[in-house]
Design a protein around this motif. Structure first.
Motif, PDB file in Angstrom:
ATOM      1  N   THR A 141     -32.954  15.281   3.256  1.00 55.83           N
ATOM      2  CA  THR A 141     -33.482  13.631   2.323  1.00 55.83           C
ATOM      3  C   THR A 141     -33.354  14.393   0.914  1.00 55.83           C
ATOM      4  O   THR A 141     -32.286  13.626  -0.011  1.00 55.83           O
ATOM      5  CB  THR A 141     -35.105  13.557   2.095  1.00 55.83           C
ATOM      6  N   SER A 143     -30.146  13.069  -1.545  1.00 50.74           N
ATOM      7  CA  SER A 143     -30.353  12.673  -2.864  1.00 50.74           C
ATOM      8  C   SER A 143     -30.205  13.673  -4.317  1.00 50.74           C
ATOM      9  O   SER A 143     -30.002  12.563  -5.378  1.00 50.74           O
ATOM     10  CB  SER A 143     -31.623  11.866  -3.096  1.00 50.74           C
ATOM     11  N   GLU A 161     -42.653  10.420   4.235  1.00 53.15           N
ATOM     12  CA  GLU A 161     -41.688  11.213   3.155  1.00 53.15           C
ATOM     13  C   GLU A 161     -42.533  10.546   1.959  1.00 53.15           C
ATOM     14  O   GLU A 161     -42.107   9.050   1.767  1.00 53.15           O
ATOM     15  CB  GLU A 161     -40.203  11.253   3.107  1.00 53.15           C
ATOM     16  N   ILE A 197     -29.660   8.533   0.945  1.00 59.72           N
ATOM     17  CA  ILE A 197     -30.039   9.364   2.322  1.00 59.72           C
ATOM     18  C   ILE A 197     -30.422   8.147   3.670  1.00 59.72           C
ATOM     19  O   ILE A 197     -29.793   8.637   4.210  1.00 59.72           O
ATOM     20  CB  ILE A 197     -31.933   8.975   1.685  1.00 59.72           C
ATOM     21  N   CYS A 255     -27.948  11.854   5.171  1.00 61.30           N
ATOM     22  CA  CYS A 255     -29.042  12.752   5.434  1.00 61.30           C
ATOM     23  C   CYS A 255     -29.066  12.149   7.070  1.00 61.30           C
ATOM     24  O   CYS A 255     -29.708  11.483   7.835  1.00 61.30           O
ATOM     25  CB  CYS A 255     -30.817  11.445   5.502  1.00 61.30           C
ATOM     26  N   GLY A 311     -32.637  12.336   9.464  1.00 57.29           N
ATOM     27  CA  GLY A 311     -33.547  10.760   9.142  1.00 57.29           C
ATOM     28  C   GLY A 311     -32.415  10.370  10.726  1.00 57.29           C
ATOM     29  O   GLY A 311     -32.867   9.569  10.694  1.00 57.29           O
TER      30      GLY A 311
END
Length: 156
Positions: A69, A73, A107, A132, A136, A139
């Protein structure tokens, strides 16, 4: 033996752009204690809950999610806030010990956006969320689920 089988597996698969993928493996160092290693020289100590100085596998999963994450970002945040912005990403989630799964991971991104007006904060957070969601890998894999294949290489 662990390193050899990991290396041969990595050699058999092709990386993006012909780059050799990083080999990953764990080696047993004691009862329920392992050292995770990479072909790039990184190490992480893994063991049971309650053992000092080690991460549990579940903790590493959560750290991987939080780190992914953060890395996903990084560009939009540094682009808007500058290279030296501070962020902490906390991740939590209790294991369901009956099913041996983490049914939910949470998160929290701790970020100082006080220098931006409300509209600027909202735009930036939407941009960060999109980044994200798009890149990601950890994720995205957790949300989608993943097939895990296990095989054995044994000396007979």
């Amino acid at each position: 033996m662990g390193e050899q089988s990991s290396t041969s597996t990595a050699a058999a698969s092709s990386g993006a752009g012909g780059k050799t993928p990083t080999s990953l493996w764990v080696e047993r160092t004691g009862t329920r204690r392992y050292t995770g290693r990479s072909s790039r020289g990184a190490e992480v100590l893994v063991g049971s809950d309650g053992v000092e100085g080690v991460f549990t596998p579940g903790e590493l999963l959560k750290i991987a999610l939080a780190a992914c994450t953060g890395m996903s970002s990084d560009f939009p945040l540094s682009n808007r806030l500058g290279e030296n912005y501070d962020v902490t990403i906390r991740v939590s989630g209790d294991a369901d010990r009956e099913s041996e799964v983490y049914p939910e991971l949470n998160e929290i991104v701790e970020l100082d956006l006080s220098e931006l007006d409300e509209a600027g904060r909202e735009r930036l957070l939407v941009t960060v969320q999109r980044a994200i969601d798009k890149v990601c890998t950890v994720g995205r894999t957790l949300k989608a689920g993943s097939q895990v294949n296990l095989s054995f290489q044994v000396d007979a």
